[in-house]
Design a protein around this motif. Structure first.
Motif, PDB file in Angstrom:
ATOM      1  N   VAL A   1      17.669  41.211  -9.430  1.00 56.84           N
ATOM      2  CA  VAL A   1      18.860  41.774  -8.796  1.00 56.84           C
ATOM      3  C   VAL A   1      18.764  43.290  -8.669  1.00 56.84           C
ATOM      4  O   VAL A   1      19.644  43.927  -8.086  1.00 56.84           O
ATOM      5  CB  VAL A   1      20.159  41.391  -9.557  1.00 56.84           C
ATOM      6  N   ALA A   2      17.695  43.885  -9.182  1.00 62.23           N
ATOM      7  CA  ALA A   2      17.470  45.313  -8.958  1.00 62.23           C
ATOM      8  C   ALA A   2      17.009  45.576  -7.536  1.00 62.23           C
ATOM      9  O   ALA A   2      16.990  46.729  -7.099  1.00 62.23           O
ATOM     10  CB  ALA A   2      16.430  45.849  -9.945  1.00 62.23           C
ATOM     11  N   ALA A   3      16.642  44.533  -6.798  1.00 61.79           N
ATOM     12  CA  ALA A   3      16.172  44.689  -5.425  1.00 61.79           C
ATOM     13  C   ALA A   3      17.341  44.610  -4.454  1.00 61.79           C
ATOM     14  O   ALA A   3      18.262  43.821  -4.635  1.00 61.79           O
ATOM     15  CB  ALA A   3      15.148  43.607  -5.088  1.00 61.79           C
ATOM     16  N   HIS A   4      17.296  45.445  -3.410  1.00 58.09           N
ATOM     17  CA  HIS A   4      18.262  45.321  -2.324  1.00 58.09           C
ATOM     18  C   HIS A   4      17.878  44.176  -1.386  1.00 58.09           C
ATOM     19  O   HIS A   4      18.732  43.531  -0.795  1.00 58.09           O
ATOM     20  CB  HIS A   4      18.328  46.619  -1.506  1.00 58.09           C
ATOM     21  N   MET A   5      16.573  43.964  -1.264  1.00 57.71           N
ATOM     22  CA  MET A   5      16.047  42.933  -0.374  1.00 57.71           C
ATOM     23  C   MET A   5      14.860  42.276  -1.064  1.00 57.71           C
ATOM     24  O   MET A   5      14.076  42.945  -1.745  1.00 57.71           O
ATOM     25  CB  MET A   5      15.625  43.550   0.966  1.00 57.71           C
ATOM     26  N   VAL A   6      14.736  40.961  -0.889  1.00 54.05           N
ATOM     27  CA  VAL A   6      13.612  40.217  -1.449  1.00 54.05           C
ATOM     28  C   VAL A   6      12.999  39.387  -0.332  1.00 54.05           C
ATOM     29  O   VAL A   6      13.722  38.697   0.402  1.00 54.05           O
ATOM     30  CB  VAL A   6      14.052  39.286  -2.607  1.00 54.05           C
ATOM     31  N   THR A   7      11.677  39.434  -0.196  1.00 55.33           N
ATOM     32  CA  THR A   7      11.013  38.676   0.847  1.00 55.33           C
ATOM     33  C   THR A   7       9.801  37.946   0.286  1.00 55.33           C
ATOM     34  O   THR A   7       9.162  38.425  -0.663  1.00 55.33           O
ATOM     35  CB  THR A   7      10.579  39.593   2.014  1.00 55.33           C
ATOM     36  N   SER A   8       9.489  36.790   0.855  1.00 52.59           N
ATOM     37  CA  SER A   8       8.235  36.140   0.515  1.00 52.59           C
ATOM     38  C   SER A   8       7.093  36.926   1.133  1.00 52.59           C
ATOM     39  O   SER A   8       7.300  37.856   1.922  1.00 52.59           O
ATOM     40  CB  SER A   8       8.234  34.691   1.004  1.00 52.59           C
ATOM     41  N   SER A   9       5.886  36.570   0.776  1.00 52.33           N
ATOM     42  CA  SER A   9       4.723  37.338   1.198  1.00 52.33           C
ATOM     43  C   SER A   9       3.714  36.433   1.896  1.00 52.33           C
ATOM     44  O   SER A   9       3.430  35.337   1.412  1.00 52.33           O
ATOM     45  CB  SER A   9       4.036  37.998  -0.011  1.00 52.33           C
ATOM     46  N   ASP A  10       3.183  36.918   3.008  1.00 51.28           N
ATOM     47  CA  ASP A  10       2.017  36.247   3.575  1.00 51.28           C
ATOM     48  C   ASP A  10       0.800  36.522   2.707  1.00 51.28           C
ATOM     49  O   ASP A  10      -0.010  35.635   2.447  1.00 51.28           O
ATOM     50  CB  ASP A  10       1.769  36.727   5.010  1.00 51.28           C
ATOM     51  N   PHE A  11       0.697  37.788   2.256  1.00 50.45           N
ATOM     52  CA  PHE A  11      -0.364  38.174   1.320  1.00 50.45           C
ATOM     53  C   PHE A  11       0.239  39.105   0.280  1.00 50.45           C
ATOM     54  O   PHE A  11       0.950  40.054   0.614  1.00 50.45           O
ATOM     55  CB  PHE A  11      -1.531  38.838   2.058  1.00 50.45           C
ATOM     56  N   TYR A  12      -0.068  38.822  -1.001  1.00 50.35           N
ATOM     57  CA  TYR A  12       0.537  39.534  -2.126  1.00 50.35           C
ATOM     58  C   TYR A  12      -0.578  40.170  -2.943  1.00 50.35           C
ATOM     59  O   TYR A  12      -1.556  39.510  -3.308  1.00 50.35           O
ATOM     60  CB  TYR A  12       1.335  38.541  -2.984  1.00 50.35           C
ATOM     61  N   PHE A  13      -0.429  41.479  -3.256  1.00 53.09           N
ATOM     62  CA  PHE A  13      -1.505  42.226  -3.892  1.00 53.09           C
ATOM     63  C   PHE A  13      -1.194  42.645  -5.324  1.00 53.09           C
ATOM     64  O   PHE A  13      -1.888  43.491  -5.877  1.00 53.09           O
ATOM     65  CB  PHE A  13      -1.866  43.444  -3.040  1.00 53.09           C
ATOM     66  N   GLY A  14      -0.163  42.073  -5.929  1.00 55.80           N
ATOM     67  CA  GLY A  14       0.031  42.237  -7.361  1.00 55.80           C
ATOM     68  C   GLY A  14       1.231  43.058  -7.798  1.00 55.80           C
ATOM     69  O   GLY A  14       1.780  42.823  -8.869  1.00 55.80           O
ATOM     70  N   ASP A  15       1.654  44.031  -6.996  1.00 53.48           N
ATOM     71  CA  ASP A  15       2.813  44.855  -7.347  1.00 53.48           C
ATOM     72  C   ASP A  15       4.005  44.381  -6.518  1.00 53.48           C
ATOM     73  O   ASP A  15       4.006  44.518  -5.299  1.00 53.48           O
ATOM     74  CB  ASP A  15       2.521  46.322  -7.037  1.00 53.48           C
ATOM     75  N   PRO A  16       5.039  43.816  -7.158  1.00 47.65           N
ATOM     76  CA  PRO A  16       6.145  43.233  -6.385  1.00 47.65           C
ATOM     77  C   PRO A  16       6.948  44.243  -5.578  1.00 47.65           C
ATOM     78  O   PRO A  16       7.675  43.859  -4.662  1.00 47.65           O
ATOM     79  CB  PRO A  16       7.020  42.578  -7.458  1.00 47.65           C
ATOM     80  N   TYR A  17       6.854  45.539  -5.894  1.00 44.43           N
ATOM     81  CA  TYR A  17       7.619  46.547  -5.164  1.00 44.43           C
ATOM     82  C   TYR A  17       6.745  47.415  -4.248  1.00 44.43           C
ATOM     83  O   TYR A  17       7.223  48.401  -3.708  1.00 44.43           O
ATOM     84  CB  TYR A  17       8.400  47.428  -6.140  1.00 44.43           C
ATOM     85  N   SER A  18       5.501  47.019  -4.056  1.00 47.40           N
ATOM     86  CA  SER A  18       4.615  47.793  -3.196  1.00 47.40           C
ATOM     87  C   SER A  18       4.785  47.385  -1.739  1.00 47.40           C
ATOM     88  O   SER A  18       4.620  46.205  -1.396  1.00 47.40           O
ATOM     89  CB  SER A  18       3.151  47.592  -3.593  1.00 47.40           C
TER      90      SER A  18
END
Length: 358
Positions: free
Chosen positions: A213-230
């Protein structure tokens, strides 16, 4: 005399201190009615967010009527949407939503599989009570009403034929996805949070457990590189959560406004172009979900033990999506029948080869 002077000094200090405290109490009380607040979603992981008093002091719901008028939304349409949102939203004013046309809503098509995944998932059947299905044509609306209680006809869809399966990146497809973003912005302006999920996504577990809930927006990823806020992660807006606030409404306005700068691109491509600016200049906190948990055919985990949702992305054609998602749901049923010991022995992978998923 010295004693009297000391008493007088103490009295003056007390009066000044009391006055300062009263002024401070007034400001704290006033701020407590509006900007200075915290909130914890019952669906999320318990992280408390401090709400920025400058950016988010005014509720978007107070400005909804003005925004609706500016965007050409008629009063009956606004009233119908508000009524549906009130009926569907949970106690935290959060709505789950998907969209379907006639082809996707047809019997034994994507909508049926999508709804079945809620029933077959682990403790997520109740989420269907908070699901708003957005119909893109009259045929989809009729079919939706036959299988689900909360259906809404997208007003922008009535001006064009969206009933057939649309070819990816066709003009109709691009218009469709931008109409979806416009509706999402309206929902935020009305003071509701939303989690949009494409109808070709199967739900297996509660995805809110993976969202902060610290995020204003959350999205799934086509490709994810390890840092959720990058912002270097590649977003997939087929699974998108947004929290209602002036900040997120402003971000959606900027997102839609950027369409003209990237002609011919759909909404996900444009978000990918402007995501760094949204983070750096607007202070938008975007969380990107790990593909280990929120997977897609583009990049999937292949382990039912860690899987929360599966998206039939990187898969063109309704027939191909249906074939692979049906097989996946069948194997999920078999997984649910395993005992805990079998699950703990290692990754539980699906075995049936697919057209798109491998």
């Amino acid at each position: 005399m010295g004693s009297q002077q000391n008493v007088l000094n103490q009295l003056v200090s007390f009066i000044l201190g009391a006055s300062a405290a009263a002024v401070l109490l007034f400001f704290i009380t006033s701020a407590g009615r509006g900007a200075w607040s915290t909130g914890i979603s019952s669906w999320a992981n318990g992280t408390v967010e401090f709400v920025d008093p400058v950016q988010e002091a005014t509720s978007p719901a107070r400005e909804a009527a003005v925004h609706a008028e500016e965007k050409g939304v008629t009063e009956p349409e606004q009233d119908e949407l508000e009524q549906l949102l009130r009926a569907v939203a949970d106690e935290d004013r959060t709505v789950i939503m998907t969209s379907v046309n006639e082809a996707w809503a047809a019997h034994d098509s994507l909508l049926d599989l999508f709804l079945e995944s809620f029933r077959m998932g682990e403790g997520i059947a109740h989420f269907a009570d908070h699901l708003l299905v957005v119909a893109l044509d009259d045929g989809a609306l009729r079919r939706c009403r036959a299988v689900h209680p909360h259906c809404y006809l997208l007003p922008a869809a009535t001006a064009r034929n969206l009933s057939d399966e649309k070819v990816f990146m066709s003009k109709d497809y691009i218009d469709l996805v931008w109409s979806k973003v416009r509706l999402q912005q309206r929902i935020l302006e009305l003071g509701y949070n939303f989690l949009f999920t494409d109808v070709d996504i199967l739900w297996f577990r509660n995805p809110f457990e993976r969202m902060s809930v610290a995020a204003h927006m959350v999205t799934s990823s086509d490709f994810y590189f390890g840092d959720p806020y990058s912002p270097f992660n590649l977003p997939n807006t087929g699974f998108l959560y947004a929290k209602s606030s002036r900040r997120t409404v402003g971000a959606f306005e900027a997102w839609r406004g950027a369409r003209a700068a990237f002609p011919g691109k759909h909404e996900q491509q444009v978000l990918n172009e402007i995501k760094h600016e949204l983070v750096a200049k607007r202070g938008l906190r975007i969380q990107f979900l790990d593909t280990e948990h929120n997977a897609g055919f583009c990049n999937n985990t292949r382990d039912f033990n860690t899987l929360y949702t599966m998206h039939a992305n990187c898969c063109v054609g309704l027939g191909a999506k249906l074939h692979d998602l049906r097989n996946l749901l069948q194997e999920w049923r078999a997984y649910r029948q395993m005992d805990d010991g079998e699950r703990r022995n290692g990754p539980v992978r699906w075995k049936v080869p697919g057209i798109c998923i491998h």
